[in-house]
Design a protein around this motif. Sequence first.
Motif, short mmCIF file in Angstrom:
data_model
loop_
_atom_site.label_atom_id
_atom_site.label_comp_id
_atom_site.label_asym_id
_atom_site.label_seq_id
_atom_site.Cartn_x
_atom_site.Cartn_y
_atom_site.Cartn_z
N SER A 54 84.80 -58.48 78.67
CA SER A 54 85.85 -59.20 78.22
C SER A 54 86.31 -60.01 79.70
N TYR A 55 87.09 -61.01 79.32
CA TYR A 55 87.57 -61.82 80.43
C TYR A 55 88.51 -62.97 79.95
N VAL A 56 89.11 -63.55 80.90
CA VAL A 56 90.20 -64.54 80.33
C VAL A 56 89.22 -65.80 80.64
N HIS A 57 89.00 -66.70 79.96
CA HIS A 57 87.99 -67.97 80.12
C HIS A 57 88.89 -68.85 81.17
N SER A 58 88.08 -69.14 82.04
CA SER A 58 88.40 -70.03 83.06
C SER A 58 89.01 -71.23 82.92
N VAL A 59 88.65 -72.06 82.07
CA VAL A 59 89.47 -73.39 81.51
C VAL A 59 90.26 -73.18 80.49
N ASP A 124 91.46 -63.25 88.88
CA ASP A 124 92.22 -63.77 87.84
C ASP A 124 91.79 -64.19 86.46
N GLN A 125 90.56 -63.54 86.26
CA GLN A 125 90.07 -63.74 84.89
C GLN A 125 89.98 -62.04 84.11
N ARG A 126 90.67 -61.30 85.04
CA ARG A 126 90.65 -59.74 84.35
C ARG A 126 89.27 -59.41 83.73
N PRO A 127 88.26 -59.28 84.45
CA PRO A 127 86.84 -59.09 83.88
C PRO A 127 86.48 -57.74 83.55
N GLN A 128 86.29 -57.03 82.58
CA GLN A 128 86.35 -55.69 82.14
C GLN A 128 84.96 -55.38 81.43
N LEU A 129 84.27 -54.47 82.01
CA LEU A 129 83.32 -53.70 81.06
C LEU A 129 83.83 -52.65 80.43
N ALA A 130 83.38 -52.32 78.95
CA ALA A 130 83.96 -51.17 78.27
C ALA A 130 82.80 -50.80 77.50
N VAL A 134 85.47 -45.76 78.27
CA VAL A 134 85.63 -46.15 79.64
C VAL A 134 85.55 -47.80 79.74
N ARG A 135 86.53 -47.96 80.90
CA ARG A 135 86.91 -49.21 80.97
C ARG A 135 86.60 -49.44 82.85
N VAL A 136 86.08 -50.62 83.08
CA VAL A 136 85.50 -50.66 84.43
C VAL A 136 86.06 -52.16 84.65
N ASP A 137 86.87 -52.40 85.85
CA ASP A 137 87.27 -53.63 86.51
C ASP A 137 86.17 -54.15 87.09
#
Length: 158
Positions: A54-59, A124-130, A134-137
């Motif tokens: 998951s992430y916040v789209h850059s645009v 800035d996009q707060r990318p995470q793998l879940a 388990v959550r990984v920044d």
Amino acid sequence: MIARPGAALLAALVPGLAAGAGPDSACVALAAHPDGESFLRVGLPAGTPTFTVSYVHSVTRTPVVETYRVDGETIVQTEIRFAQHGPGLPTQADAGGTFARRDGQFVATMARRFPSIVMRVHADQRPQLAAGAVRVDLAEWGNRAVAVRAASGPCPAH
């Protein structure tokens, strides 16, 4: 290996992060790209070898959630959810997939197969793998390219 307190602490506190549930468990390996420096291996839930990125789209600056499953040594993208169209996001279904609007979000299903996924991450996009609980920044190792690949068998920490 880059020693990062967050990953080490997470591995110590969350069962299944450093090791899969058994010899047939799947995991994903996170590494720097292109040099391959290993960061972490994450065990996937037994019986459901899936994870999300998951992430916040850059645009559009809106959330995006991509769902994947591990199939042997391959990663299969099965779904992507997002609230607003933006560059790089689908506008129609892949062959054999679907594209619909559900609960105020666009949802595309697919079966895209990859040997690995390489993504440019930025804090800035707060990318995470879940994977399960388990959550990984993914920006834990800095703003850089990160490769994710499937790995079967025991999933020891690196």
